[in-house]
Design a protein around this motif. Structure first.
Motif, short mmCIF file in Angstrom:
data_model
loop_
_atom_site.label_atom_id
_atom_site.label_comp_id
_atom_site.label_asym_id
_atom_site.label_seq_id
_atom_site.Cartn_x
_atom_site.Cartn_y
_atom_site.Cartn_z
N ILE A 50 49.34 125.92 2.67
CA ILE A 50 48.97 124.59 2.15
C ILE A 50 48.16 124.74 0.85
CG2 ILE A 50 47.61 122.52 2.63
CD1 ILE A 50 48.21 123.09 5.67
N TRP B 92 42.22 115.69 -3.05
CA TRP B 92 42.81 116.29 -1.86
C TRP B 92 41.69 116.96 -1.06
CZ3 TRP B 92 48.20 115.73 -1.75
CH2 TRP B 92 48.81 115.41 -2.97
N LEU C 62 40.94 119.24 2.45
CA LEU C 62 41.49 119.93 3.62
C LEU C 62 40.43 119.95 4.73
CD1 LEU C 62 43.92 121.55 4.76
CD2 LEU C 62 42.76 123.62 4.00
N ILE D 227 44.14 116.31 4.38
CA ILE D 227 45.12 117.13 5.09
C ILE D 227 44.38 117.76 6.28
CG2 ILE D 227 46.70 119.09 4.94
CD1 ILE D 227 46.61 118.65 1.82
N ASP E 121 44.19 120.34 9.07
CA ASP E 121 44.76 121.63 9.44
C ASP E 121 44.78 121.70 10.98
OD1 ASP E 121 45.45 124.24 9.81
OD2 ASP E 121 43.89 125.07 8.50
N GLY F 44 52.84 123.02 8.46
CA GLY F 44 51.98 123.65 7.47
C GLY F 44 52.39 125.04 7.05
N ILE G 153 56.05 121.26 3.16
CA ILE G 153 54.72 121.03 2.58
C ILE G 153 54.85 120.33 1.22
CG2 ILE G 153 52.66 122.16 1.62
CD1 ILE G 153 53.10 124.43 3.68
N LEU H 61 53.52 116.57 0.58
CA LEU H 61 52.41 116.34 -0.34
C LEU H 61 52.84 115.40 -1.48
CD1 LEU H 61 50.66 119.85 -0.54
CD2 LEU H 61 50.14 117.91 0.96
N CYS I 193 46.56 110.39 5.41
CA CYS I 193 46.17 111.55 6.20
C CYS I 193 47.44 112.32 6.55
CB CYS I 193 45.45 111.13 7.47
SG CYS I 193 45.08 112.52 8.55
N VAL I 194 47.51 113.58 6.10
CA VAL I 194 48.65 114.42 6.44
C VAL I 194 48.21 115.34 7.59
CG1 VAL I 194 50.20 116.24 5.66
CG2 VAL I 194 49.54 114.40 4.08
N ALA J 32 48.90 118.48 9.43
CA ALA J 32 49.70 119.68 9.20
C ALA J 32 49.63 120.58 10.42
CB ALA J 32 49.17 120.42 7.97
#
Lengths: 275, 319
Positions: A40, A143, A145, A174, A176, A211, A217, A221, A233-234, A236
């Motif tokens: 990512i 962005w 994470l 994102i 994780d 991910g 990915i 994105l 909100c992703v 992954a």
């Protein structure tokens, strides 16, 4: 696209090599959280984000905030490989006098946008940055994470509400989602599912991706960037420790440095290109 | 130096100055947490909605989001009650504002026991201890509306984090308009030769009243306004106590880790003289009338008078 994803996969493997290398050298630091996020972070720094390593403070650059700051070896490795500072400096991780602090500190090496490491706080700072972009009419994206364990922090939900209030279409979290936190599986330490419905209930757009699938990915994105009506909100799906099989899917390597023998095994595995 | 009637709460004077400065400085923004009506930061929100962010009842997020905004180089005011800003949001202040030295200005209302009537949960009686402990943080406590307006100007002119502790209740005016203040400065608000009484914020006026009473008893007290609590004017304090021979510190705060502790350490190192310290004595206060409260807990004008008399006796006996 196929050759580009192969190229990015190779860069992600190089990032993983440096994570193992620097934590082995320091004999301290977090290995597996960075390995799991390597694809990512590579996609962001080598493809998705609008950045210029030769002009790290460019006004309209995209901002990346590593809210799960303990996985900073992945960020340091990506920044060095992208040309923000010399790759040789990676070996100074966590040493007295080094610019590579145990958790990211803004103002140390170029490219670090936020001091982070206390969970939840990076996400809040990302919201502040997105608010500034919105206020100034700039079109940069922010962005962040986040770790899935990090969602335990109440402030994540405070900041999610505020991002939705201001309809921050320039903000992407994102998550994780490797399913593990320090003390064990997330769902036994603190069950947070359904994560997608929680964000949706806060009026976020939710997307999901694998991910470790570079094409997925990049596509996700881009879709997150294109969605401008509010924050995205992703979620992954990742494997903690991805790329070194004895570190995969275990909490054991969350904050442990490999000894010489383990280091050799990990490097051999990464060289063999196991992904 | 004039003592007129209690007119302005420092929170109001500060809030009005922020509003005025907002007209000619379009570069700063204000964050707050649903206490705009109490901190009076809502005036700014009404005038400049595009530069005003109400983050709801979420102080930690408010502070950390302010840090994110300030990371771009912007000056950010964060308004709220002192007690919540200094404790609930303490970690964001420490790690994400002070550590990277961001331009975040904490506009902290209801400091000390001026939120008296609301009780302990709303009283900022340990705020000075928390804020002075943080590296890179500067702390200002204006004693009246003139110095509160100046504190806003100083906050805007000074790079890095600043905590400005403001009071809920109207205070007496200690200064004439046009008086100048500086970071690390102090003011001799009344000159005297027998004892130095040092204070800040609302207790400066109590010290001035005490000095009047002491004068009638033949004791000439020098009253110092240490409005810059950090950095403190150590040279000014030492100069004064070298003349007067003793130091009494009175503050609307816990004694422990308050200004008095800093000054006691300073004296012990540089100029040991008889010393006493008035403040909350390792205890919580309660709900009640503000003036009755500061008397009950020992830092009203009357309590300053009796402590000063004893300290002067002690100093004279020592000679």
């Amino acid at each position: 696209m196929a050759s580009r994803t192969t190229e990015l996969d190779l860069i992600a493997q190089a990032v993983r090599f440096h994570i193992i290398d620097m934590v082995h050298e320091a004999q301290s630091g977090h290995v597996s959280p960075g390995l799991g996020a390597a694809d990512i972070v590579t996609a962001l720094y080598f493809e998705t984000m609008r950045i210029d390593p030769n002009d790290p403070d460019m006004a309209d650059r995209d901002r990346f905030v590593l809210s799960k700051g303990h996985s900073c070896p992945v960020l340091y490795a990506a920044l060095a490989l992208r040309g923000y500072f010399p790759v040789e400096e990676l070996k100074t991780l966590r040493r007295l006098g080094s610019r590579l602090q145990g958790h990211p500190v803004k103002g140390t090496v170029p490219g670090i946008e936020a001091t982070s490491g206390s969970l939840g706080m990076g996400a809040c700072q990302a919201v502040g940055m997105a608010l500034e972009g919105r206020m100034l009419g700039k079109d940069y994206d922010v962005w962040a994470l986040l770790g899935d364990g990090e969602l335990d922090e109440g402030v994540i939900w405070e900041t999610s509400a505020s991002a939705a209030k201001y309809k921050l279409g320039n903000l992407v979290f994102i998550v994780d989602r490797n399913g593990l936190q320090t003390d064990g599986p997330c769902e036994s330490v603190m069950p947070m599912e359904p994560i997608d419905k929680k964000f949706e209930a806060f009026n976020w757009k939710v997307m999901k991706m694998d991910g470790h699938d570079m094409l997925d990915i990049l596509t996700t994105l881009q879709a997150a960037r294109d969605y401008r009506s509010g924050p995205v909100c992703v979620i992954a799906k990742t494997i903690k420790g991805k790329g070194v099989h004895f570190m995969e899917n275990t909490t054991e390597w969350h904050a442990k440095a490999p000894n010489d023998e383990q280091y050799a095994r990990a490097v051999a595995e990464l060289r063999a290109g196991r992904t | 130096m004039s003592l007129t009637k209690a007119t302005f709460a420092t929170r109001r004077a500060f809030g009005e100055r922020v509003l005025e400065r907002g007209a000619d400085d379009a570069d700063f923004v204000l964050f707050e947490s649903d206490l705009g009506k109490s901190s009076l930061s809502n005036m700014f929100g009404d005038a400049y909605p595009a530069r005003y962010f109400n983050m709801g009842i979420a102080e930690l997020n408010t502070m950390a989001a302010a840090a994110g905004m300030a990371a771009g180089g912007r000056t950010v005011f964060v308004a709220g009650y002192s007690v919540f800003m200094t404790m609930r949001a303490l970690e964001a202040v420490r790690s994400f504002i002070c550590y990277p030295k961001l331009n975040v200005k904490l506009y902290a209302s209801h400091g000390g026991l001026t939120a008296a009537i609301d009780g302990v949960t709303h009283q900022g009686s340990e705020d000075i201890a928390f804020m002075t402990t943080l590296p890179n943080m500067k702390v200002l406590v204006p004693a009246d509306s003139v110095s509160a307006r100046a504190a806003c100007d100083l906050a805007l002119a000074t790079p890095g984090p600043i905590f400005v502790r403001l009071m809920r209740d109207p205070l007496y005016e200690c200064y004439e308009a046009g008086e100048t203040f500086e970071i690390g400065g102090s003011k001799i608000v009344r000159a005297g030769r027998d004892i130095t009484i040092a204070s800040y914020g609302d207790i400066v006026f109590q010290a001035l009243q005490a000095a009047d009473t002491l004068a009638a008893k033949g004791i000439e007290a020098e009253v110092l306004d240490l409005y810059s609590v950090k950095p403190v004017d150590a040279a000014g304090v030492l100069q004064s106590v070298r003349r007067t021979g003793s130091l009494l510190v009175a503050e609307n705060h816990q004694k422990r880790n308050g200004l008095g502790y800093d000054l006691a350490a300073l004296l012990l190192k540089e100029q040991p003289v008889p010393f006493d310290h008035l403040g909350l004595d390792d205890r919580f206060a309660e709900s009640g009338n503000y003036l009755a409260m500061i008397d009950k807990y020992g830092f009203s004008a009357a309590k300053i008078v009796s402590a000063a008399e004893q300290l002067v006796m002690k100093a004279w006996h020592r000679c």
